[in-house]
Design an enzyme around this catalytic site. Structure first.
Site, PDB file in Angstrom:
ATOM      1  N   GLU A   7       0.806  -1.228   0.000  1.00 39.37           N
ATOM      2  CA  GLU A   7       0.000   0.000   0.000  1.00 39.37           C
ATOM      3  C   GLU A   7       0.832   1.267   0.000  1.00 39.37           C
ATOM      4  O   GLU A   7       0.524   2.226  -0.700  1.00 39.37           O
ATOM      5  CB  GLU A   7      -0.947   0.025   1.199  1.00 39.37           C
ATOM      6  CG  GLU A   7      -2.238  -0.759   1.009  1.00 39.37           C
ATOM      7  CD  GLU A   7      -2.049  -2.257   1.136  1.00 39.37           C
ATOM      8  OE1 GLU A   7      -0.920  -2.690   1.453  1.00 39.37           O
ATOM      9  OE2 GLU A   7      -3.024  -2.989   0.938  1.00 39.37           O
ATOM     10  N   HIS A  46      -9.712  -5.454  11.066  1.00 38.93           N
ATOM     11  CA  HIS A  46     -10.374  -5.310   9.776  1.00 38.93           C
ATOM     12  C   HIS A  46     -11.719  -4.610   9.886  1.00 38.93           C
ATOM     13  O   HIS A  46     -12.528  -4.703   8.977  1.00 38.93           O
ATOM     14  CB  HIS A  46     -10.570  -6.689   9.124  1.00 38.93           C
ATOM     15  CG  HIS A  46      -9.290  -7.308   8.642  1.00 38.93           C
ATOM     16  ND1 HIS A  46      -8.417  -7.939   9.481  1.00 38.93           N
ATOM     17  CD2 HIS A  46      -8.736  -7.374   7.411  1.00 38.93           C
ATOM     18  CE1 HIS A  46      -7.367  -8.376   8.784  1.00 38.93           C
ATOM     19  NE2 HIS A  46      -7.546  -8.040   7.524  1.00 38.93           N
TER      20      HIS A  46
END
Lengths: 389, 366
Positions: free
Chosen positions: B95, B164
């Site tokens: 990322e 998450h």
């Protein structure tokens, strides 16, 4: 096929053995030497020997534990489809040799940290099937009391530091554990496990650089199952020779489907890391399942490839053949063992299904070690609040 | 009127009772519009990206599994086939690297649509979102603008655990230089994403995994390729006069359900779908509170320093004398997201929490 030689220390009994001379399954610790199927490929170091010292007991226990791991993962698949397991579930079947070979080479003082494909690592570190299934189903006897889930198994008393959901994060963390081991002069090492997908993460190289500068006993273990979720290694890495990616850090490429090769490599790595700092191990392995239970695993690889690996390289089949060729058990005895294992897994699942969910008060436990009585709130802050102890 | 929102029809036919339901204006979970189209949020997002890529060759898509895999959540399905590998890029799981590259491409005039598989992973790249994208136009006195969109699922899904499940609306919306949007319906998804891609500034586009499969009625106007929703304007999903409920994303659905329950007890709730977290439509919120005199703000994320906190502050600052009750906040619990199903339910706002808070604001609780 692996060659094997009886150690000269044992009684010389030539093969094939008659039933009268066959060793009993459970207690025999006669040393045997197993050859790895493939040689090691080394980067900036001399590879270890292909002859791995083992024992009949170890060989049998490899079979048993790997079969247990396999059964556990397959059972988890069914539980997920029955919606008893929620969220994410990443299965390890096919990769068992890495977990088992590593454990055989190290102690519980050596640390292991991994990503989210952690069920078998947890089992290898001494976790129980019941704790696994209870956690997967979100029950209070789970190894994280139902609060972590599949990706967050831990076992601190065996130096297993989890269980991490964010790709790559576990590698610097593992180097940090190694830092602490060196700082406290523990003569122990840390195995920081990651996949081929995580191998390209920048934080990995940052942590490796520091480990090399400070001679930390970090062993980076790349479990290369050749796919980062749906992306094949060649589409994600300019250089998929992960054992060489440490550049100035030595590395070893290992047949990750061969538990004895894994054991030898980990033993070698531990000796290296204690003296010379970081080393990378690349385990060439394979996962039969998709990335997770949400991924069929067949849109980016062919079914022929999957069944081909199962046919040619399955780690449990390899051990089974060794057990049979050493006459340590018959086919029937191994089948009986598998039946027992199946029952053990089924019993653990049944027990876990009966385990209650966590108490609502557990919502507020373990936020801090020391909360100073600070207030915490539920969704309706005027209705539900708690003081964190 | 009743076309403002609805859910997927159970079956095709009209019954006398269903006609009665429609006419009464109650927006129940199962209303059906003769002849109107429906679209899932997933298809809405896909069509929005498709149309903007078609209209502007500078628009390209980048992220993990967006191409060959057809998108982790199938939002970018078909785009690689249609536009080829020069417009749709599968990235490694890195990322920080690919976000930086996306921002750099935007510096040089391209229009990247960067997908985070979930916004939890955006934390690996947050320096680039904040320091490289949000602040550049200011630091360069207007020379370097960053026409980039960061999009992906935000907030809790179902049973995905602590790492998450976080909602990043408050974090990103606190940064000047960023625009932060949060669609609810298919129309929101289309209009806001198209606006985001066309916008010359960096936009954080917060979707919700559990909404992807939800179907909503969609007007002909919204299906047109020139359709666009204004950034910075909230939408009044349901008019009411007794209490204002503000929220965004999945919680809009919960607030609407709460409004129905409140209506049964004679409380008329006005539900505002924020759509835009930054800029925040303070005018619409305050106008509503000045009408109803009561505020319940709802979000899924952590309560401290949240979106709700900002809305409460704005209302207390600007409409204090209109308030007849203390402001109410319903938010995620102040704990990391637990995995166990019962604990997860306790950690997230439920319809009954919103109902309870609204009743408290109306001094109607037991």
């Amino acid at each position: 096929m692996a060659l094997s030689r009886l150690s000269s220390r044992s009684n010389i009994i030539s093969r094939p053995l008659s039933a009268a001379f066959r060793r009993s399954i459970s207690t025999d610790t006669t040393p045997i030497t197993i050859e790895t199927s493939l040689p090691f490929t080394a980067h900036l170091c001399d590879p270890p020997s292909r002859s791995v010292e083992s024992s009949t007991q170890e060989l049998l226990s490899f079979f048993r534990t790997m079969a247990l791991m396999r059964r556990m993962e397959i059972a988890a698949d069914s539980l997920y489809k029955a919606k008893l397991i929620r969220g994410f579930c990443h299965l390890y079947d096919g990769q068992e040799a890495v977990a088992i070979g590593m454990e055989a080479a190290i102690t519980k003082k050596d640390a292991i940290i991994t990503a989210y494909r952690d069920h078998c690592i947890f089992l290898g570190r001494g976790g129980s099937l019941y704790e696994v299934f209870a956690e997967l189903m979100g029950r209070q006897d789970g190894c994280s009391r139902g609060k972590g889930g599949s990706m967050h198994f831990y076992k601190k008393d065996s130096s297993f530091y989890g269980g991490h959901g964010i790709v790559g994060a576990q590698v610097p963390l593992g180097c940090g554990i190694a830092f602490a081991q060196k700082y406290s002069k523990e003569e122990a090492v840390t195995f920081a496990m990651y996949g081929d997908g995580a191998a390209n993460q920048g934080q990995l190289f940052e942590a490796l650089n520091i480990s090399a500068l400070w001679d930390l006993p970090s062993i980076l273990v790349c479990e290369n199952n050749h796919y980062g979720m749906g992306t094949a290694e060649w589409r994600a890495a300019k250089s998929p020779s992960y054992y060489k990616r440490g550049d100035y850090v030595p590395g070893l490429k290992v047949d990750g489907m061969d538990a004895f090769a894994v054991k030898q490599a980990c033993k070698f790595a531990k000796e290296h890391a204690l003296k010379n700092g970081p080393i990378i191990l690349e385990m060439d392995t394979y996962r039969y399942h998709g990335h997770s239970m949400s991924d069929p695993g067949s849109t980016y690889r062919t079914r022929d490839e999957i069944s081909g690996v199962r046919q040619e390289r399955d780690p449990i089949e390899r051990i089974k053949k060794l057990v049979l060729s050493h006459d340590l058990a018959t086919e029937k005895e191994l089948k009986d063992m598998e039946k027992e294992i199946r029952k053990e897994v089924d019993d653990a699942i049944a027990k876990a299904k009966d385990c209650p969910m966590p108490e609502p008060s557990e919502l507020f436990t373990n936020v801090y070690v020391k909360g100073f009585g600070t207030e915490s709130f539920g969704a309706d802050r005027k209705e539900v609040k708690a003081a964190l102890p | 009127m009743w076309g403002i929102l609805g859910r997927r029809a159970v079956d095709g036919g009209f019954s006398a009772s269903s006609l009665r339901r429609m006419r009464s204006g109650l927006v129940s979970a199962r209303s059906y519009a003769a002849g109107s189209k429906e679209m899932t949020v997933r298809d809405a997002l896909n069509s929005a990206i498709d149309e903007e890529m078609s209209a502007d060759p500078k628009v390209f898509v980048m992220g993990e599994e967006v191409g060959q895999y057809q998108g982790a959540y199938k939002i970018t399905k078909g785009l690689l086939e249609k536009y080829g590998p020069e417009r749709v890029y599968d990235t490694p799981i890195t990322e920080a690297g690919f976000t930086g590259i996306g921002v750099g491409a935007a510096y040089a005039g391209l229009k990247p649509v960067v997908e985070f598989m979930t916004f939890n992973f955006s934390m690996q790249a947050i320096d680039h979102i904040i320091n490289s994208a949000a602040k550049s136009n200011y630091m360069s006195a207007g020379q370097i603008n960053v026409p980039i969109v960061f999009r992906g699922p935000n907030g809790a899904a179902a049973g995905v655990g602590a790492q998450h499940s976080q909602c990043y609306a408050a974090w990103y919306a606190s940064v000047p230089g960023l625009k932060v949007l949060a669609p609810y319906s298919a129309e929101d998804a289309r209009g806001l994403l198209k606006a985001a891609i066309r916008d010359p500034d960096p936009v954080v586009f917060l979707e919700n995994e559990l909404l992807y499969g939800e179907s909503f009625p969609i007007s002909e106007e919204a299906l047109d390729s020139s359709f666009c929703l204004p950034i910075g304007k909230a939408k009044i999903e349901r008019e009411g006069k007794d209490v204002t409920i503000t929220t965004f994303s999945k919680m809009v659905g919960f607030a609407l359900k709460a409004a129905e329950k409140l209506a049964e007890e004679g409380i008329s709730a006005e539900v505002i779908n924020l759509r835009s977290i930054r800029p925040l439509d303070r005018a619409t919120i305050n106008a509503s509170v000045r009408k109803t005199s009561r505020l319940v703000t709802v979000e899924e994320g952590f309560p401290q320093h949240g979106v709700c906190a900002e809305i409460c502050a704005s209302v207390v600052e600007e409409s204090f004398s209109y308030l007849d009750a203390p402001v109410e906040r319903i938010a995620g619990a102040d704990v990391p997201m637990p995995y166990a199903a019962n604990l997860e339910r306790l950690a997230l706002p439920q319809v009954e929490d919103i109902v309870r808070a609204a009743k408290r604001a109306c001094f109607r609780s037991k």
